[in-house]
Design a protein around this motif. Sequence first.
Motif, mmCIF file in Angstrom:
data_model
loop_
_atom_site.group_PDB
_atom_site.id
_atom_site.type_symbol
_atom_site.label_atom_id
_atom_site.label_comp_id
_atom_site.label_asym_id
_atom_site.label_seq_id
_atom_site.Cartn_x
_atom_site.Cartn_y
_atom_site.Cartn_z
ATOM 1 N N SER A 118 0.926 -1.163 0.069
ATOM 2 C CA SER A 118 -0.024 0.037 0.151
ATOM 3 C C SER A 118 0.712 1.091 0.078
ATOM 4 C CB SER A 118 -1.053 0.123 1.095
ATOM 5 O OG SER A 118 -1.792 1.247 1.187
ATOM 6 N N GLY A 119 0.776 1.831 -1.275
ATOM 7 C CA GLY A 119 1.907 3.040 -1.227
ATOM 8 C C GLY A 119 3.386 2.523 -1.123
ATOM 9 N N ALA A 120 3.869 3.231 -0.041
ATOM 10 C CA ALA A 120 5.469 2.894 0.154
ATOM 11 C C ALA A 120 5.663 2.187 1.442
ATOM 12 C CB ALA A 120 6.304 4.390 0.500
ATOM 13 N N ALA A 121 4.605 1.500 1.669
ATOM 14 C CA ALA A 121 4.607 0.339 2.871
ATOM 15 C C ALA A 121 4.202 -1.064 2.241
ATOM 16 C CB ALA A 121 3.667 0.839 3.945
ATOM 17 N N VAL A 122 4.482 -2.065 3.141
ATOM 18 C CA VAL A 122 3.945 -3.329 2.901
ATOM 19 C C VAL A 122 3.573 -4.108 4.085
ATOM 20 C CG1 VAL A 122 6.498 -4.370 3.101
ATOM 21 C CG2 VAL A 122 4.628 -5.621 1.878
ATOM 22 N N THR A 123 2.522 -4.682 4.025
ATOM 23 C CA THR A 123 1.928 -5.284 5.364
ATOM 24 C C THR A 123 2.292 -6.905 5.264
ATOM 25 O OG1 THR A 123 0.272 -3.818 5.662
ATOM 26 C CG2 THR A 123 -0.154 -5.847 6.694
ATOM 27 N N ILE A 124 2.779 -7.230 6.151
ATOM 28 C CA ILE A 124 3.400 -8.955 6.128
ATOM 29 C C ILE A 124 2.605 -9.568 6.949
ATOM 30 C CG2 ILE A 124 5.377 -10.324 6.726
ATOM 31 C CD1 ILE A 124 5.862 -8.134 4.432
ATOM 32 N N THR A 125 2.207 -10.898 6.614
ATOM 33 C CA THR A 125 1.004 -11.710 7.359
ATOM 34 C C THR A 125 1.665 -12.987 7.434
ATOM 35 O OG1 THR A 125 0.086 -12.291 5.300
ATOM 36 C CG2 THR A 125 -0.871 -10.543 6.564
ATOM 37 N N ALA A 126 3.140 -13.268 7.325
ATOM 38 C CA ALA A 126 3.664 -14.247 7.913
ATOM 39 C C ALA A 126 5.110 -14.139 8.317
ATOM 40 C CB ALA A 126 3.585 -15.506 6.616
ATOM 41 N N ASP A 127 5.503 -15.112 9.214
ATOM 42 C CA ASP A 127 6.886 -14.993 9.569
ATOM 43 C C ASP A 127 7.635 -15.610 8.667
ATOM 44 O OD1 ASP A 127 6.370 -17.589 9.852
ATOM 45 O OD2 ASP A 127 6.828 -17.778 11.917
ATOM 46 N N SER A 128 9.080 -15.212 9.050
ATOM 47 C CA SER A 128 10.153 -15.826 7.940
ATOM 48 C C SER A 128 11.496 -16.136 9.009
ATOM 49 C CB SER A 128 10.597 -14.821 7.009
ATOM 50 O OG SER A 128 11.491 -15.369 6.045
ATOM 51 N N ARG A 129 12.011 -17.331 8.810
ATOM 52 C CA ARG A 129 12.902 -17.553 9.279
ATOM 53 C C ARG A 129 14.398 -17.180 8.704
ATOM 54 N NH1 ARG A 129 15.346 -21.524 6.479
ATOM 55 N NH2 ARG A 129 13.755 -22.894 5.299
ATOM 56 N N ILE A 130 15.688 -17.222 9.455
ATOM 57 C CA ILE A 130 16.735 -16.661 8.817
ATOM 58 C C ILE A 130 17.184 -17.522 7.701
ATOM 59 C CG2 ILE A 130 19.277 -16.419 8.907
ATOM 60 C CD1 ILE A 130 18.756 -15.291 11.966
ATOM 61 N N GLY A 131 17.483 -17.005 6.519
ATOM 62 C CA GLY A 131 17.819 -17.570 5.382
ATOM 63 C C GLY A 131 16.857 -18.286 4.304
ATOM 64 N N LEU A 132 15.438 -18.010 4.782
ATOM 65 C CA LEU A 132 14.375 -18.454 4.107
ATOM 66 C C LEU A 132 14.367 -17.809 2.666
ATOM 67 C CD1 LEU A 132 11.779 -20.131 4.098
ATOM 68 C CD2 LEU A 132 10.432 -18.255 4.531
ATOM 69 N N ASN A 133 14.218 -18.751 1.628
ATOM 70 C CA ASN A 133 14.283 -18.065 0.304
ATOM 71 C C ASN A 133 15.444 -17.345 -0.216
ATOM 72 O OD1 ASN A 133 11.668 -19.180 -0.207
ATOM 73 N ND2 ASN A 133 10.613 -17.353 0.847
ATOM 74 N N ILE A 134 16.446 -17.588 0.252
ATOM 75 C CA ILE A 134 18.050 -17.293 -0.026
ATOM 76 C C ILE A 134 18.650 -18.187 -0.723
ATOM 77 C CG2 ILE A 134 19.925 -15.938 0.646
ATOM 78 C CD1 ILE A 134 18.225 -14.236 2.539
ATOM 79 N N LEU A 135 19.140 -18.161 -1.858
ATOM 80 C CA LEU A 135 20.189 -19.244 -2.344
ATOM 81 C C LEU A 135 21.590 -18.282 -2.184
ATOM 82 C CD1 LEU A 135 20.507 -21.765 -4.159
ATOM 83 C CD2 LEU A 135 20.538 -20.145 -6.122
ATOM 84 N N CYS A 136 22.208 -19.201 -1.265
ATOM 85 C CA CYS A 136 23.658 -18.583 -0.956
ATOM 86 C C CYS A 136 24.726 -18.620 -2.056
ATOM 87 C CB CYS A 136 23.913 -19.370 0.406
ATOM 88 S SG CYS A 136 23.083 -18.995 1.740
ATOM 89 N N LYS A 137 25.392 -17.537 -2.024
ATOM 90 C CA LYS A 137 26.289 -17.438 -3.071
ATOM 91 C C LYS A 137 27.550 -18.993 -2.792
ATOM 92 C CE LYS A 137 30.960 -15.110 -3.415
ATOM 93 N NZ LYS A 137 31.762 -14.077 -3.000
ATOM 94 N N GLY A 138 27.418 -19.368 -4.312
ATOM 95 C CA GLY A 138 28.387 -20.799 -4.117
ATOM 96 C C GLY A 138 27.433 -22.009 -3.685
ATOM 97 N N SER A 139 26.231 -21.860 -3.596
ATOM 98 C CA SER A 139 25.693 -23.225 -2.933
ATOM 99 C C SER A 139 25.514 -24.116 -4.049
ATOM 100 C CB SER A 139 24.173 -22.635 -2.470
ATOM 101 O OG SER A 139 23.510 -22.062 -3.253
ATOM 102 N N ASP A 140 25.321 -23.545 -5.185
ATOM 103 C CA ASP A 140 25.247 -24.582 -6.442
ATOM 104 C C ASP A 140 26.638 -25.105 -7.029
ATOM 105 O OD1 ASP A 140 22.609 -24.970 -6.914
ATOM 106 O OD2 ASP A 140 22.409 -23.241 -8.093
ATOM 107 N N ILE A 141 27.527 -24.176 -7.253
ATOM 108 C CA ILE A 141 29.066 -24.393 -7.525
ATOM 109 C C ILE A 141 29.799 -23.436 -6.672
ATOM 110 C CG2 ILE A 141 30.401 -24.366 -9.529
ATOM 111 C CD1 ILE A 141 27.794 -24.736 -11.408
ATOM 112 N N VAL A 142 30.863 -24.115 -6.293
ATOM 113 C CA VAL A 142 31.674 -23.391 -5.632
ATOM 114 C C VAL A 142 33.221 -23.249 -6.456
ATOM 115 C CG1 VAL A 142 33.658 -23.194 -3.593
ATOM 116 C CG2 VAL A 142 31.323 -24.236 -3.409
#
Length: 402
Positions: A118-142
């Motif tokens: 809504s405009g310049a704000a976002v309303t969040i309705t779920a929690d999120s653990r650390i690292g969720l939905n993040i593909l870390c650098k080198g996680s596929d190929i080092v």
Amino acid sequence: MISLTEAHRCISMLESLQPVRIPLDKALGLVCAEDVYAVHNCPTVDSSLKDGFAVVSSDIAEASPSHPVTLAVTGSLTAGDEKAGVHVSSGTAVRIMTGAAVPQGATAVLASEFAEVSGAAVTITADSRIGLNILCKGSDIVQHQRVLAQGEMLGPAHLGLLAAAGVKEVICYPVPRVAIAATGSELVWPGDPLTEGKVAASNMVTAAAELQAMGITASTVLVRDNLYTLHEHFQDIVRQVDMLITCGGVLDGDKDLTLRAMEQIGMVKIFHRVRIGPGKGACMGMVGKTIVFNLPGGPPSNHVALLLLALSGVRRLMGFLDCLPRKKQVFVSEELVGQTDWTQLVYSRVHSAGGSLHAVPLSNLTRFAAMAKANALIELPEGCAVIKKGSLAGAWFYPGYF
């Protein structure tokens, strides 16, 4: 005369072609000549697995539909954007697309279905653990890890892996240059009129097609039964190719001139005559660095020698360490009678049922029909007089089957 096992041992000892550097788009089906290592990490940065919002996970630890959390949206990132200058701090979020670099300060990415802007704000309705939905650098190929080993054949997914690892070229064994010479004054080109006594050069067509299935376009030629003509053709061909496959003229008749012509141009025989039936008359030799396979002219003999011997030689030139045809145990559907003095090969159709392989011999079909319908050759090894119905037997498979 040598056994099939001895012939295979000779073929396996052939040297592969000299490796060359090949661009990825030309390397499909080739064999790696050395280990390949990643040039860079994949991904090169921590990146988002979802379209959504990069957040500090502790900000939304208690978020739910009944207890939404509102954050200020301070920027956006799409795949390929530079993340410099984009930062997430407590109380803020950055809109982010799949594949985009995760901005500094963010510890999780919340999927967009759990957020409402809504405009310049976002309303969040779920929690999120650390690292969720993040593909870390080198996680596929080092970076610097080995991604492919020497001897591996490059399929489509291998090429994708190399591209992801930042590899532009790969050292491979090249595609061999192969020529097929069908010998015999009775032969005509396929499709030409078949006058009385003439025969279409079907062996040449079959061999060329088998090579084409391996990614090799072979040159083809018909050569008449004349010693001088054979000598001239063979001498010219071996200067231009890595392998010459001839069809016909390997027996002892007055018109079987192939081996005499090969001797005239200096072929050194590695073996001549293999204790297999059909295919006994096969010969392998070398003229300089060119490998030569002289195959019999009878269609089944030519075909069996091609499948079990010549194509193995081609694969060895291409760098395959395991260059022999695939062999598996099958249950035979009827009794087979062999010759104890040599290895007998029987055209068969193999199918899978109940977790095992079952072979139906095609002895009731004509020569060409059996060759076309079969996908394997049942082996009755030397010394084996009979294989009983329902017994296990070894079977050499056509390329591409099982």
